[in-house]
Design a protein around this motif. Structure first.
Motif, PDB file in Angstrom:
ATOM      1  N   SER A 140     116.499   6.242  38.738  1.00 22.30           N
ATOM      2  CA  SER A 140     117.021   4.913  39.057  1.00 22.30           C
ATOM      3  C   SER A 140     116.933   4.632  40.550  1.00 22.30           C
ATOM      4  O   SER A 140     116.550   3.530  40.959  1.00 22.30           O
TER       5      SER A 140
ATOM      6  N   GLU B  69     114.485   1.669  42.317  1.00 19.44           N
ATOM      7  CA  GLU B  69     114.994   0.609  43.187  1.00 19.44           C
ATOM      8  C   GLU B  69     114.048   0.369  44.364  1.00 19.44           C
ATOM      9  O   GLU B  69     113.742  -0.773  44.717  1.00 19.44           O
TER      10      GLU B  69
ATOM     11  N   ILE C 165     110.384  -0.876  42.856  1.00 19.97           N
ATOM     12  CA  ILE C 165     110.341  -2.282  42.428  1.00 19.97           C
ATOM     13  C   ILE C 165     110.231  -3.199  43.632  1.00 19.97           C
ATOM     14  O   ILE C 165     109.463  -4.170  43.628  1.00 19.97           O
ATOM     15  N   GLN C 166     110.986  -2.903  44.680  1.00 16.75           N
ATOM     16  CA  GLN C 166     110.920  -3.728  45.887  1.00 16.75           C
ATOM     17  C   GLN C 166     109.539  -3.664  46.527  1.00 16.75           C
ATOM     18  O   GLN C 166     109.009  -4.678  46.995  1.00 16.75           O
TER      19      GLN C 166
ATOM     20  N   LYS D 161     107.112  -5.702  44.396  1.00 18.17           N
ATOM     21  CA  LYS D 161     107.317  -7.149  44.597  1.00 18.17           C
ATOM     22  C   LYS D 161     106.746  -7.611  45.934  1.00 18.17           C
ATOM     23  O   LYS D 161     106.177  -8.700  46.033  1.00 18.17           O
TER      24      LYS D 161
ATOM     25  N   ILE E 240     105.827  -4.928  36.899  1.00 18.69           N
ATOM     26  CA  ILE E 240     107.134  -5.004  37.554  1.00 18.69           C
ATOM     27  C   ILE E 240     108.237  -5.188  36.513  1.00 18.69           C
ATOM     28  O   ILE E 240     109.308  -4.576  36.599  1.00 18.69           O
ATOM     29  N   GLY E 241     107.977  -6.028  35.519  1.00 21.58           N
ATOM     30  CA  GLY E 241     108.947  -6.216  34.445  1.00 21.58           C
ATOM     31  C   GLY E 241     109.227  -4.928  33.699  1.00 21.58           C
ATOM     32  O   GLY E 241     110.370  -4.643  33.312  1.00 21.58           O
TER      33      GLY E 241
ATOM     34  N   GLU F 293     111.493  -2.778  35.800  1.00 23.18           N
ATOM     35  CA  GLU F 293     112.864  -3.289  35.753  1.00 23.18           C
ATOM     36  C   GLU F 293     113.551  -2.902  34.442  1.00 23.18           C
ATOM     37  O   GLU F 293     114.740  -2.557  34.431  1.00 23.18           O
ATOM     38  N   LYS F 294     112.805  -2.946  33.338  1.00 26.23           N
ATOM     39  CA  LYS F 294     113.372  -2.516  32.053  1.00 26.23           C
ATOM     40  C   LYS F 294     113.689  -1.025  32.074  1.00 26.23           C
ATOM     41  O   LYS F 294     114.710  -0.585  31.536  1.00 26.23           O
TER      42      LYS F 294
ATOM     43  N   GLN G  71     114.470   0.717  34.712  1.00 27.80           N
ATOM     44  CA  GLN G  71     115.657   0.896  35.544  1.00 27.80           C
ATOM     45  C   GLN G  71     116.928   0.555  34.766  1.00 27.80           C
ATOM     46  O   GLN G  71     117.936   1.265  34.861  1.00 27.80           O
ATOM     47  N   GLN G  72     116.889  -0.522  33.997  1.00 38.24           N
ATOM     48  CA  GLN G  72     118.042  -0.890  33.166  1.00 38.24           C
ATOM     49  C   GLN G  72     118.331   0.205  32.147  1.00 38.24           C
ATOM     50  O   GLN G  72     119.498   0.499  31.860  1.00 38.24           O
TER      51      GLN G  72
END
Length: 277
Positions: free
Chosen positions: A59, A63, A66-67, A70, A265-266, A269-270, A272-273
């Motif tokens: 995780s 973080e 992902i940044q 992006k 990227i999506g 994010e999934k 990470q969730q």
């Protein structure tokens, strides 16, 4: 103009891996191993971790990752335009449609597993991995050479029948693929910007068929590697008259690259969730 001199038995591109970012991995490192002139990564775990520690570690890494992804987006707010076509998306699948008189043109492609890097990028990444093994340091930089180059189908529906094509992009190192800046007619700008490393993309027709319903295994398809060269040229002319030529090929790559990056990227994010559940 799309590729005219049909080659027989083009080699498929070697397996590629994502290089949008080069943050050093904390869980494992990649070591290049030469096997039949290909480099295969393997995992070298640094320590045994509990499930909770592994999720927390992942995780924290995501973080940052992902940044960085992006920040590397070329089209963060609006996807590139594909001139003359309406665009619909559903997950990784993209459908382009165009109505012209009594003809309807439908183009479908999927961005999954379509990203590749240039050979120079792969060599640079392997060099960086080698330096890390020797204790050296390398700068963390996102790669600008990644492209999504999907295979795509073209359906031209006319009078109740459909003429279908299966198309793929020529290898990036193909000798007849012209570089940007070679001549005025090749002055194509990707996203409004010129990049000295950019290259005009071109495609070839792999197969074609005519059918009344769906294009499946029950429909005979002709392999374009063995058809008459003049027939192949005339099939290319059909595509070009429907707006599917070299300019379209480059616009499709721009769109596919940007859309695939969003999908990736999506996915991060999934993931990470998932680690936070």
């Amino acid at each position: 103009m799309a590729f005219r001199n049909l080659t027989r038995g083009l080699f498929q591109l070697v397996t590629h891996r994502r290089l949008y970012s080069s943050i050093s991995r904390q869980i494992f490192t990649r070591k290049p191993i030469a096997v039949n002139q290909r480099f295969l990564p393997f995992r070298s775990f640094s320590s045994v971790q509990t499930n909770d520690d592994a999720y927390k570690d992942l995780s924290r890494f995501l973080e940052k990752e992902i940044q960085l992804e992006k920040s590397a987006q070329k089209h963060p707010s609006k996807l590139p335009n594909i001139q003359g076509f309406e665009v619909q998306t559903k997950g990784p699948e993209v459908t382009l449609t165009r109505q012209s008189g009594n003809e309807k043109v439908t183009i479908i492609f999927n961005v999954t597993s379509t990203v590749n890097a240039t050979d120079s990028d792969q060599e640079a990444d392997l060099d960086a991995a080698g330096q890390q093994q020797l204790g050296g340091e390398t700068a963390s930089q996102p790669s600008s050479q990644l492209k999504s180059r999907p295979t795509f189908t073209v359906d031209i529906n006319r009078g109740g029948q459909t003429l279908s094509f299966l198309c793929s992009y020529l290898p990036q190192d193909y000798p007849h693929t012209p570089d940007l800046g070679q001549s005025a007619e090749n002055d194509y700008q990707r996203g409004g910007k010129n990049n000295e490393n950019d290259q005009l993309e071109d495609f070839q027709i792999d197969e074609f068929a005519i059918h009344d319903g769906e294009w499946n295994e029950k429909v005979y398809s002709a392999d374009c590697a063995v058809i008459d060269g003049e027939l192949y040229d005339k099939l290319l002319n059909i595509l070009e008259e429907h707006g599917i030529g070299e300019e379209f090929a480059n616009q499709l790559i721009d769109y596919s690259t940007a859309y695939e990056h969003r999908q990736y990227i999506g996915l991060l994010e999934k993931l990470q969730q998932f680690t936070k559940k």
